[in-house]
Design an enzyme around this catalytic site. Structure first.
Site, PDB file in Angstrom:
ATOM      1  N   SER A   9       0.838  -1.204   0.000  1.00  0.00           N
ATOM      2  CA  SER A   9       0.000   0.000   0.000  1.00  0.00           C
ATOM      3  C   SER A   9       0.869   1.248   0.000  1.00  0.00           C
ATOM      4  O   SER A   9       1.995   1.230   0.503  1.00  0.00           O
ATOM      5  CB  SER A   9      -0.889   0.018   1.234  1.00  0.00           C
ATOM      6  OG  SER A   9      -1.506   1.281   1.367  1.00  0.00           O
ATOM      7  N   TYR A  40      -0.787   0.095  10.561  1.00  0.00           N
ATOM      8  CA  TYR A  40      -1.004  -0.521   9.242  1.00  0.00           C
ATOM      9  C   TYR A  40       0.132  -0.137   8.296  1.00  0.00           C
ATOM     10  O   TYR A  40       0.722  -0.987   7.628  1.00  0.00           O
ATOM     11  CB  TYR A  40      -2.351  -0.038   8.709  1.00  0.00           C
ATOM     12  CG  TYR A  40      -2.685  -0.396   7.274  1.00  0.00           C
ATOM     13  CD1 TYR A  40      -3.109  -1.677   6.933  1.00  0.00           C
ATOM     14  CD2 TYR A  40      -2.616   0.560   6.259  1.00  0.00           C
ATOM     15  CE1 TYR A  40      -3.451  -1.991   5.629  1.00  0.00           C
ATOM     16  CE2 TYR A  40      -2.953   0.251   4.949  1.00  0.00           C
ATOM     17  CZ  TYR A  40      -3.373  -1.028   4.638  1.00  0.00           C
ATOM     18  OH  TYR A  40      -3.710  -1.336   3.336  1.00  0.00           O
TER      19      TYR A  40
HETATM   20  N1  LIG Z   1      -8.978  -0.658  -0.188  1.00  0.00           N
HETATM   21  C1  LIG Z   1      -7.951   0.183  -0.223  1.00  0.00           C
HETATM   22  O1  LIG Z   1      -8.126   1.412  -0.250  1.00  0.00           O
HETATM   23  C2  LIG Z   1      -6.550  -0.349  -0.239  1.00  0.00           C
HETATM   24  C3  LIG Z   1      -5.509   0.555  -0.451  1.00  0.00           C
HETATM   25  C4  LIG Z   1      -4.208   0.089  -0.485  1.00  0.00           C
HETATM   26  C5  LIG Z   1      -3.960  -1.254  -0.299  1.00  0.00           C
HETATM   27  N2  LIG Z   1      -4.975  -2.122  -0.068  1.00  0.00           N
HETATM   28  C6  LIG Z   1      -4.639  -3.530   0.147  1.00  0.00           C
HETATM   29  O2  LIG Z   1      -5.314  -4.328  -0.790  1.00  0.00           O
HETATM   30  C7  LIG Z   1      -5.502  -5.617  -0.246  1.00  0.00           C
HETATM   31  C8  LIG Z   1      -6.936  -6.041  -0.459  1.00  0.00           C
HETATM   32  O3  LIG Z   1      -7.770  -5.230   0.312  1.00  0.00           O
HETATM   33  P1  LIG Z   1      -9.294  -4.908   0.012  1.00  0.00           P
HETATM   34  O4  LIG Z   1      -9.403  -3.452  -0.060  1.00  0.00           O
HETATM   35  O5  LIG Z   1      -9.764  -5.719  -1.131  1.00  0.00           O
HETATM   36  O6  LIG Z   1      -9.996  -5.285   1.382  1.00  0.00           O
HETATM   37  P2  LIG Z   1     -10.464  -6.644   2.027  1.00  0.00           P
HETATM   38  O7  LIG Z   1     -11.614  -7.190   1.273  1.00  0.00           O
HETATM   39  O8  LIG Z   1     -10.652  -6.371   3.463  1.00  0.00           O
HETATM   40  O9  LIG Z   1      -9.209  -7.620   1.810  1.00  0.00           O
HETATM   41  C9  LIG Z   1      -8.444  -8.152   2.795  1.00  0.00           C
HETATM   42  C10 LIG Z   1      -8.195  -9.608   2.472  1.00  0.00           C
HETATM   43  O10 LIG Z   1      -7.272 -10.170   3.398  1.00  0.00           O
HETATM   44  C11 LIG Z   1      -7.804 -11.377   3.862  1.00  0.00           C
HETATM   45  N3  LIG Z   1      -7.314 -11.729   5.164  1.00  0.00           N
HETATM   46  C12 LIG Z   1      -7.348 -10.965   6.289  1.00  0.00           C
HETATM   47  N4  LIG Z   1      -6.815 -11.656   7.307  1.00  0.00           N
HETATM   48  C13 LIG Z   1      -6.422 -12.854   6.814  1.00  0.00           C
HETATM   49  C14 LIG Z   1      -5.796 -13.992   7.358  1.00  0.00           C
HETATM   50  N5  LIG Z   1      -5.485 -14.044   8.645  1.00  0.00           N
HETATM   51  N6  LIG Z   1      -5.535 -15.035   6.569  1.00  0.00           N
HETATM   52  C15 LIG Z   1      -5.876 -15.004   5.274  1.00  0.00           C
HETATM   53  N7  LIG Z   1      -6.470 -13.958   4.688  1.00  0.00           N
HETATM   54  C16 LIG Z   1      -6.751 -12.909   5.456  1.00  0.00           C
HETATM   55  C17 LIG Z   1      -9.285 -11.150   3.901  1.00  0.00           C
HETATM   56  O11 LIG Z   1      -9.958 -12.390   3.967  1.00  0.00           O
HETATM   57  P3  LIG Z   1     -11.524 -12.475   4.254  1.00  0.00           P
HETATM   58  O12 LIG Z   1     -12.143 -12.199   2.931  1.00  0.00           O
HETATM   59  O13 LIG Z   1     -11.720 -13.874   4.719  1.00  0.00           O
HETATM   60  O14 LIG Z   1     -11.873 -11.446   5.270  1.00  0.00           O
HETATM   61  C18 LIG Z   1      -9.477 -10.434   2.600  1.00  0.00           C
HETATM   62  O15 LIG Z   1      -9.524 -11.367   1.541  1.00  0.00           O
HETATM   63  C19 LIG Z   1      -5.081  -5.527   1.210  1.00  0.00           C
HETATM   64  O16 LIG Z   1      -3.784  -6.039   1.347  1.00  0.00           O
HETATM   65  C20 LIG Z   1      -5.095  -4.057   1.478  1.00  0.00           C
HETATM   66  O17 LIG Z   1      -4.225  -3.713   2.510  1.00  0.00           O
HETATM   67  C21 LIG Z   1      -6.273  -1.700  -0.051  1.00  0.00           C
END
Ligand SMILES: NC(=O)c1ccc[n+]([C@@H]2O[C@H](COP(=O)([O-])OP(=O)(O)OC[C@H]3O[C@@H](n4cnc5c(N)ncnc54)[C@H](OP(=O)(O)O)[C@@H]3O)[C@@H](O)[C@H]2O)c1
Ligand SMILES: Cc1cc2nc3c(=O)[nH]c(=O)nc-3n(C[C@H](O)[C@H](O)[C@H](O)COP(=O)(O)OP(=O)(O)OC[C@H]3O[C@@H](n4cnc5c(N)ncnc54)[C@H](O)[C@@H]3O)c2cc1C
Lengths: 249, 442
Positions: free
Chosen positions: A141, A154
């Site tokens: 990120s 984070y």
């Molecule tokens: N949204 C943003 O603005 C943003 C910006 C920069 C970076 N990111 C990064 O993009 C990635 C995806 O995020 P997202 O926005 O799509 O949100 P999200 O849906 O909350 O994605 C998080 C993912 O991580 C998984 N996860 C969490 N804890 C885990 C564990 N202990 N073991 C295995 N899997 C686990 C979650 O699984 P579950 O589905 O089972 O909960 C989910 O699939 C993340 O790494 C996030 O930090 C997001």
């Protein structure tokens, strides 16, 4: 990965996330078979079925919790065949204030964004290195580019993951395998639901997915999505610490 | 968040959340107050608005199963019709019924029990739904069909989200050989002529008419009837034969800002209608038309609803029984042409028999739809039109209605008491409500 850049089989870790499922579908639309990994089997199956109906590619489902004590070694070894590409999307935003009050909340954020994904990518790297091919892509990120008061727990974990990926890329460079670091800015997903996000800087999961697929194909090193984030983060990194520590951004 | 329907009237400040899967239901249902599901917000007024909580289903975008032997697709309720078309037209399958825009969800098509240009032969979308899963007020998830919780099934087809949140559905798609329609346009000098064309066109799978709202007197109801049939592969001209199941090119034209409503004064609308009329006559005779412009002519213009200016517009749509249609339609069109508030879109269509949905809109007879840009007097005009519809025993479409009187609604929908009773039995009133249901005391 064969020289013509055909991705035969890709592993997506965190395939139940909005960004993960978009990446998986993007790869499937390129004709690539999938291994989807996640911690909730019912939701994982729903994503796998969606991709099967839409594209007809072969999809297998794999249990994966990055908090597992084995650091993902079990999953990495069990994958048969070993994928050509592995994308790790796992992460947790957490609540900064909760993390400040409560060490165990902070630990969960650190583990989920750094320790877990890094160990898992490390375990996969061993197989990619031995084979001498393939691409590992980690979703980190922009928050990891500089620690800020509002989300440094984070951010620091993402910084750790970014540094890990950078080191891994360095290590694998001679082997034929490659590492991509993906740094999204704001993305409209479950993670940011209900937050006020600045429209022009905020992307959709499909946008991240396109950037990731393209970065894998072209073996890019570090990509920002949207691209303006590279300039924004450069500017933020350039602010002298003496000034930065007084800013609220 | 300030939300509105496609007509941009009314605008309501609503609590919002997104449903991404059944796992999110517990939290949503535990909230205080009522909620209503919202798909793509293509209903015109307040059907998909609830100030307490308007729950977006766009996170329910997964396809679940497709049976290539029977054509049955099972998918989540937030899947878009555009998505289904993109995925299945190249494989030779077409949805059984499509409304005039492809930017709607499966949940929205079921909840409004939408009709298409083939209603006179194939009925509503709901007629092709084999089963659906519904999240009810008690937190349960029920599979309903014609054989399982059949009452709940019938109340949910056309139930405007008031029985619960549709999570997924199975419906039967139609095999197609090409993505083209063989279409022809027939000019009709007046209302009687237009209705005669419809009555003679029963064997055409698709039919619809565009009415020139400003034509008066002898020419009242002057229109162009468009009719068509799916094209067989061997009928396709050589130039199109190489890719018979092609999709239309993606490009869309944007309406950049809220166009001043001046654009739609009676002269420009008259001009538009006149042009349309001449063009139709010139192009008479069957020719191949891609399904996209045939079914979704307005989808090319992104945000065309903004053409009516920032105050928005009301779409008025009613249905009259076959026997009442000639007199009722003449009265409605007469009233509109006198008001001089005519519109781009006056659409006439012959409906077949009513389906099973307790509150579904279509019924045997003719349906008329027209856009009325909102200005002073518009709501009074709509009320007057409502009066005419009511006097002729007709009813209005919930997906369009903005100001019907509750007592008229009750007379137009004789099964509303059964609907109320069923909702009560399922505990729906304390959890599911919309601005529309409050207004109509549903
Ligand atoms: N949204 C943003 O603005 C943003 C910006 C920069 C970076 N990111 C990064 O993009 C990635 C995806 O995020 P997202 O926005 O799509 O949100 P999200 O849906 O909350 O994605 C998080 C993912 O991580 C998984 N996860 C969490 N804890 C885990 C564990 N202990 N073991 C295995 N899997 C686990 C979650 O699984 P579950 O589905 O089972 O909960 C989910 O699939 C993340 O790494 C996030 O930090 C997001
Ligand atoms: C240009 C244009 C042309 C149109 N042409 C036609 C036409 O030819 N025929 C026709 O019948 N309609 C037509 N419509 C209306 C449109 O098809 C319906 O309003 C349809 O319901 C819109 O779908 P949506 O996903 O946008 O639903 P929304 O507008 O978001 O919601 C409509 C209703 O469905 C309910 N709903 C939505 N999703 C769910 C769910 N998952 N569970 C429970 N309830 C739900 C809502 O509560 C609301 O009551 C047209 C609309 C436009 C803008």
């Amino acid at each position: 990965m064969p020289a013509n850049n055909d991705i035969g089989l890709a592993l997506v870790l965190g395939a139940t996330s909005d960004i993960g499922r978009a990446i998986a579908l993007g790869l499937a639309r390129e004709g690539c078979d999938l291994q989807l990994a996640g911690r909730d089997p019912a939701r994982l199956k729903a994503e796998a079925d969606d991709i099967r109906v839409r594209t007809g590619v072969a999809v297998t489902e794999h249990a994966c919790d990055v908090l597992n004590a084995d650091g993902g070694a079990g999953l990495a070894e069990a994958l048969d065949p070993c994928p050509d590409v592995a994308v790790c999307v796992v992460g947790l935003l957490g609540d900064q204030q909760a993390s400040e009050r409560d060490g165990s909340a902070a630990q969960l954020v650190m583990w989920t964004n750094y320790v877990g994904p890094a160990l898992l990518m490390g375990a996969l790297a061993a197989r990619f290195e031995a084979r001498g091919s393939g691409v590992l892509a980690g979703v980190s990120s922009v928050a990891g580019d500089r620690g800020r008061a509002t989300n440094y727990v984070y951010g620091s974990a993402k910084a750790g993951f970014t540094a890990f990926l950078s080191g891994l890329r360095n290590r694998l460079a001679a082997s034929g395998a490659h590492v991509v670091t993906v740094k999204p800015g704001f993305v409209r997903t479950r993670m940011t639901e209900g937050m006020r996000l600045p429209g022009p800087l905020t992307g959709a999961p499909e946008e991240v997915a396109r950037a990731v697929v393209e970065a894998i194909r072209r073996r890019r090193d570090v990509v920002y999505v949207r691209r303006v984030w590279r300039a924004i983060m450069l500017a933020i990194r350039l602010v002298p610490e003496r000034l930065f520590k007084r800013l609220r951004i | 968040m300030k939300l509105s329907g496609w007509g941009r009237y009314p605008v309501v400040d609503c609590g919002t959340a997104t449903l991404r899967g059944p796992e999110d239901l517990g939290g949503v249902l535990a909230r205080r107050g009522t909620l209503i599901a919202r798909g793509q917000g293509r209903s015109y007024a307040d059907a998909a608005l609830n100030r307490d909580l308007t729950l977006s289903t766009l996170g329910l975008g997964r396809m679940q199963a497709f049976d290539a032997d029977t054509g049955v697709l099972t998918c989540e309720a937030g899947v878009g019709l555009d998505d289904i078309l993109r995925t299945f037209v190249p494989r030779g399958w077409f949805p059984p019924v499509v409304p005039g825009t492809k930017f709607v969800t499966v949940g929205g098509m079921i909840a409004a029990d939408v009709h298409g240009k083939n209603h006179h032969r194939d009925g509503t979308f709901g007629a092709h739904v084999e089963a659906l899963t519904l999240a009810t007020a008690d937190g349960g998830i029920r599979v309903c069909s014609r054989t399982q919780d059949a009452d709940l099934f019938r109340a949910t087809l056309g139930g405007m989200g008031l029985t619960g949140v549709i999570l997924s559905a199975s419906f039967r798609m139609q095999p197609i050989e090409t993505s083209f329609v063989l279409a022809e346009t027939v000019a009709a000098a007046d209302l009687d002529a237009a209705m005669a064309v419809f009555e003679a066109s029963h064997d055409w799978p698709y039919s619809v008419a565009w009415i020139d709202c400003l034509a008066r007197g002898r020419r009242l109801g002057r229109s162009l009837v468009l009719r068509g049939a799916p094209m067989r592969r061997r009928a396709l001209p050589a130039a199109l034969a190489s890719r018979p199941l092609r999709l239309a090119p993606e490009g869309r034209i944007r309406v950049p800002v809220d166009a001043p409503s001046l654009l739609l004064n009676r002269w420009s609308v008259g001009l538009f209608n006149g042009l349309y009329h001449r063009r139709g006559r010139a192009r008479a005779g069957p020719r191949p038309v891609h399904f996209d412009p045939f079914f979704f002519p307005l989808d090319r213009i992104d945000g065309w609803n903004r053409l009516y200016g920032r105050r928005g517009f009301v779409q008025y749509q009613c249905v009259l029984s076959a026997g009442e249609s000639a007199a009722g339609l003449a009265a409605l069109l007469g009233r509109v042409s006198v008001a001089g508030q005519g519109s781009f879109l006056a659409v006439l269509k012959r409906f077949g028999p009513a389906g099973e949905g307790l509150m579904s809109f279509p019924a045997e007879g003719y349906t008329l739809a027209l856009d009325l840009p909102l200005r002073r007097g518009t709501l009074a005009l709509v009320d007057a039109l409502d009066g005419i519809t009511h006097a002729h025993g007709g009813r209005v479409y919930f997906a369009k209605d903005a100001c019907c009187r509750p007592e008229r609604m009750r007379e137009g929908y004789p099964q509303h008491a059964a609907f109320d009773a069923l909702r009560k039995a399922w505990g729906a009133p304390r959890k599911f409500a919309s601005e529309l249901s409050r207004r109509l005391e549903l």
